[in-house]
Design an enzyme around this catalytic site. Sequence first.
Site, PDB file in Angstrom:
ATOM      1  N   LYS A 132      50.108  83.039  -0.938  1.00 40.77           N
ATOM      2  CA  LYS A 132      50.176  81.691  -1.491  1.00 40.77           C
ATOM      3  C   LYS A 132      51.205  81.628  -2.596  1.00 40.77           C
ATOM      4  CE  LYS A 132      47.458  78.731  -4.377  1.00 40.77           C
ATOM      5  NZ  LYS A 132      46.386  78.593  -5.276  1.00 40.77           N
ATOM      6  N   LYS A 139      48.807  85.870  -4.723  1.00 43.05           N
ATOM      7  CA  LYS A 139      49.057  84.541  -5.282  1.00 43.05           C
ATOM      8  C   LYS A 139      50.149  84.637  -6.342  1.00 43.05           C
ATOM      9  CE  LYS A 139      46.968  80.733  -7.792  1.00 43.05           C
ATOM     10  NZ  LYS A 139      45.729  80.087  -8.236  1.00 43.05           N
TER      11      LYS A 139
HETATM   12  C1  PBG Z   1      43.684  77.436  -9.352  1.00 46.51           C
HETATM   13  C2  PBG Z   1      44.423  77.112  -8.128  1.00 46.51           C
HETATM   14  C3  PBG Z   1      45.718  76.617  -8.001  1.00 46.51           C
HETATM   15  C4  PBG Z   1      45.903  76.365  -6.656  1.00 46.51           C
HETATM   16  C5  PBG Z   1      44.745  76.744  -5.989  1.00 46.51           C
HETATM   17  N1  PBG Z   1      43.847  77.224  -6.910  1.00 46.51           N
HETATM   18  C6  PBG Z   1      46.728  76.244  -9.008  1.00 46.51           C
HETATM   19  C7  PBG Z   1      47.204  77.223  -9.985  1.00 46.51           C
HETATM   20  O1  PBG Z   1      46.988  78.429  -9.891  1.00 46.51           O
HETATM   21  O2  PBG Z   1      47.837  76.751 -10.937  1.00 46.51           O
HETATM   22  C8  PBG Z   1      47.119  75.756  -6.051  1.00 46.51           C
HETATM   23  C9  PBG Z   1      46.934  75.089  -4.738  1.00 46.51           C
HETATM   24  C10 PBG Z   1      48.025  74.163  -4.373  1.00 46.51           C
HETATM   25  O3  PBG Z   1      49.037  73.990  -5.072  1.00 46.51           O
HETATM   26  O4  PBG Z   1      47.886  73.551  -3.294  1.00 46.51           O
HETATM   27  N2  PBG Z   1      43.848  78.688  -9.843  1.00 46.51           N
END
Ligand code: PBG
Length: 332
Positions: free
Chosen positions: A253, A196
Amino acid sequence: MEKNKYYNNRRRVRANEHIRELVATVKLNYREFIQPLFVDESISIQTPIASLNEINSDTIESVLTQIEKDLQAGISKFLLFPVPLNKAVNNFDYRFMLQTLKAIRNRFAGKVWIAADVCLCAYTTHGHCGILNEEGNKILNDESVKVLADYALQLAKAGADCIAPSDMMDGRIAAIRISLDSNGFDEVSIMSYSAKFSSQFYGPFRDACKSTPGNGCNVSDRKSYQISSFNGNDALLSTIRDIDEGADIVMVKPALPYLDVIKELHQITKVPLAAYHVSGEYQGIELLAINDLIDRGKAHIEVWTALKRGGASIIISYAARHAKKWIETIHY
Ligand code: PBG
């Protein structure tokens, strides 16, 4: 054999829809899609999310109706995000999410597969994914992991099929696995947000979850725990580590800007690989379509084929609920 000037022509396999379909190297299957869902404690009816075209926030009641519709559209796998009313710095109140999970399980039993997001950013006043130190300048790893592992266990007890930690703390996969296994939830799987990245493309999601970081603290971004886009190796190492700690599914992601990471992971591991086409990526397509600059369905399909070519076997998309319909009418 003598090669004439037509020997290397490529247009023969592009000549019409039939042959294009026959020679396609990617076939999409709506059964491989996961639909994200938001449940928001502050609303009393289903409410459109301004930053995400055609995506709604649900109440506990309306999420059941939404799932009913999605099942009819061919979607049975969901990723559930809570938007709790009360935020805190510690001792979080998970009741709303737990009630939602129980309600879904009661209504749908084994007809649906629910992955529950595990993170603290929607629960914290400061919007960070973990526990902040007293000085307000550092996200504490081990303290956060303890809280996350306990939350994951409560989610499993409430009926989650899968735990999906998106917090990016170190050691959380192992801690969650131990917490689940030692309490009789060895059949609950873990889908790790293992690769991520710290990304601009989460903007619309943070709007929906009211989880933009920085409020009342000295850390305004997630760079100290999410992966840098300048460091592809970190994503590979993080994913290998999470597999070693017990992740059943790993994830990249955002998806499209990190197609190289998807491909490389596909080459080095056979653990199921999910690609999360995140909120900003989704909304980019939607805005182009709203402005009549592209065909919405065809654009999403084009992205999905890229993710599959790259090696993803699971696709998480806000447009998942349209996948069956759009895939059935693909023109090759
Ligand atoms: C929370 C989380 C996020 C997303 C999924 N879980 C946002 C972030 O890390 O700021 C993003 C998902 C999306 O943008 O569709 N940690």
